[in-house]
Design an enzyme around this catalytic site. Structure first.
Site, PDB file in Angstrom:
ATOM      1  N   LEU A   1       5.648   2.396  -9.837  1.00 44.57           N
ATOM      2  CA  LEU A   1       6.880   2.509  -9.651  1.00 44.57           C
ATOM      3  C   LEU A   1       7.659   1.168  -9.061  1.00 44.57           C
ATOM      4  O   LEU A   1       8.607   0.676  -9.635  1.00 44.57           O
ATOM      5  CB  LEU A   1       7.432   3.630  -8.869  1.00 44.57           C
ATOM      6  N   ASP A   2       7.211   0.535  -8.045  1.00 43.74           N
ATOM      7  CA  ASP A   2       7.475  -0.862  -7.589  1.00 43.74           C
ATOM      8  C   ASP A   2       7.681  -2.027  -8.709  1.00 43.74           C
ATOM      9  O   ASP A   2       8.382  -2.598  -8.784  1.00 43.74           O
ATOM     10  CB  ASP A   2       6.683  -1.086  -6.242  1.00 43.74           C
ATOM     11  N   LEU A   3       6.386  -1.836  -9.261  1.00 42.76           N
ATOM     12  CA  LEU A   3       6.186  -2.965 -10.257  1.00 42.76           C
ATOM     13  C   LEU A   3       7.022  -2.712 -11.625  1.00 42.76           C
ATOM     14  O   LEU A   3       7.550  -3.562 -11.929  1.00 42.76           O
ATOM     15  CB  LEU A   3       4.690  -3.200 -10.739  1.00 42.76           C
TER      16      LEU A   3
ATOM     17  N   ASP B   1       7.102   3.881  -2.987  1.00 45.67           N
ATOM     18  CA  ASP B   1       6.569   3.995  -4.258  1.00 45.67           C
ATOM     19  C   ASP B   1       5.974   5.634  -4.364  1.00 45.67           C
ATOM     20  O   ASP B   1       6.218   6.485  -5.117  1.00 45.67           O
ATOM     21  CB  ASP B   1       5.515   2.875  -4.801  1.00 45.67           C
TER      22      ASP B   1
ATOM     23  N   GLY C   1      10.853  -3.449 -10.572  1.00 45.56           N
ATOM     24  CA  GLY C   1      10.688  -4.811 -10.523  1.00 45.56           C
ATOM     25  C   GLY C   1      11.117  -5.405 -11.991  1.00 45.56           C
ATOM     26  O   GLY C   1      11.918  -6.455 -12.141  1.00 45.56           O
TER      27      GLY C   1
END
Length: 398
Positions: free
Chosen positions: A169-171, A141, A174
């Site tokens: 960015l990860d979330l 991220d 996802g």
């Protein structure tokens, strides 16, 4: 039908680790899917070892892995990989976030999964995508925040570039992965042909910066660091009151006029430098200085009341603890039933932000390998095969 029954009967194999992939599969689990989390031998998901911890469990792992069953397999052995492909035969979705080149090394590519299940939806999550260049580049991220340009206009002008604290960015990747999976499932139902969905942190980063990106392309002007400010409005930032901080958001000429009156400085509204939104943005520094001087003269509570009565969007800058105690936050029923977690000091898990009345909590985040026996039996493995898979003696390395 409730929200938690939406994907009842759907089976998902989650081979991913960290945040983006596990979050995508957890959303599907919250919507009713049977999510089987395949964790590597030994150790399991990378986040299991991270601080902070609650009753010896990593809170990052707990946040991303409810409504899943954990199976431990050694993917570095032929038997472990064969077991994954056998489980995929009865699955609808596979989610993976292998580092560059690892899927090919393991023989767990889309082609391999399609041999086991021609109707499979495979979602591959990466940092920089599946192109000839991106497919070779690992990342996290924070690294993608830097590479994408996001860090370059985050923070204050006089300070070094900073990372956005939440794993945005990860979330968001996802969530885009979840949307891609949902769309692929609809197409597969019509065509009967499996699909490979790709989601990348870099794409998610550019999407989050969509209006800054278009602004740059239209004008050639790079967005600058504005601290808590907004690029298209002023005054629109955090100001220091006598005993704390408040965020003021004014976007229209009418709001600015009301703000000037509430601050008891009508001369600001009459100043030609601040006549329109465009004028105020152009003269942001002067305007912010005048407003800051006035706000500093009184308390947070004083300005919260005065500005709220004037119809101005205003909030105190809360700590996370204070935010959770806000009446409006309590009204939102943010947490799933804490009693579902087996502990003398239960920990609530945050629901997905769709429908508070229908959120689903069926399974607590699993202990490592907690469901290996049950899932492998369901998958048609014999007792001897299960014993071999779980013994750590899966035919040796190859």
């Amino acid at each position: 039908m409730t929200l938690g029954e939406t994907y009842a009967g759907l089976r998902v194999l989650d081979l991913s680790t960290n945040i983006a992939g596990p979050y995508a599969s957890m959303v599907l689990g919250d919507l009713g899917a049977d999510v089987i989390k395949i964790e590597r031998f030994p150790g399991g998901d990378d986040t299991r070892s991270l601080p902070p911890r609650w009753h010896e469990q990593a809170t990052v792992f707990l946040a991303m892995n409810r409504n899943k069953r954990s199976v431990v397999l050694d993917l570095k052995t032929a038997e472990g990989r064969s077991a994954v492909l056998k489980l995929a035969a009865s699955a609808d979705v596979v989610v993976e976030s292998f580092p560059p080149g690892v899927a090919n090394e393991l023989g767990l590519t889309f082609g391999n999964f399609r041999v086991s299940n021609p109707k499979i939806a495979l979602c591959s999550i990466s940092a920089f995508g599946d192109g000839p260049i991106g497919a070779t580049m690992p990342g996290y991220d924070a690294l993608v925040q830097a590479a994408s340009g996001m860090m370059s206009f985050t923070g204050h002008p006089e300070t070094a570039s900073v990372r956005l604290a939440p794993s945005v960015l990860d979330l968001s990747t996802g969530l885009w992965a979840t949307v891609g999976i949902m769309a692929a499932l609809v197409r597969i139902e019509k065509s009967g042909i499996g699909e490979h969905v790709h989601a990348s942190l870099l794409d998610a980063a550019f999407n989050l910066m969509s209006h800054q990106l278009l602004g740059y392309m239209a004008t050639g002007e790079l967005p600058g660091k504005l601290g808590s400010g907004a690029p298209s409005a002023a005054p629109y930032r955090v100001f220091a009151a006598a005993d704390g901080e408040i965020m003021i958001a004014t976007a229209t000429d009418a709001q600015f006029a009301r703000l000037s009156e509430a601050l008891s400085v009508p001369a600001i509204a009459a100043d030609p430098r601040f006549k329109t939104v465009t004028d105020r943005v152009a003269n942001r520094k002067a305007l912010d200085g005048l407003v800051a001087g006035r706000i500093s003269s009184n308390s947070v509570n004083h300005w919260m009341l005065a500005l709220s009565v004037a119809g101005i969007s205003v909030s105190r800058v809360n700590t996370l603890g204070e935010a959770l105690e806000m009446p409006v936050a309590l009204e939102r029923s943010l947490f799933l039933p804490a009693a579902s977690l087996d502990s003398e000091a239960p920990l609530g898990l945050l629901r997905i932000p769709i429908d508070a009345s229908s959120s689903s909590f069926r399974l607590a985040p699993p202990k490592l390998g907690e469901h290996s026996l049950a899932v492998l039996h369901e998958g048609g493995f014999s007792d001897a095969e299960i014993a071999a898979l779980m013994s750590g003696k899966q035919g040796g390395r190859d």
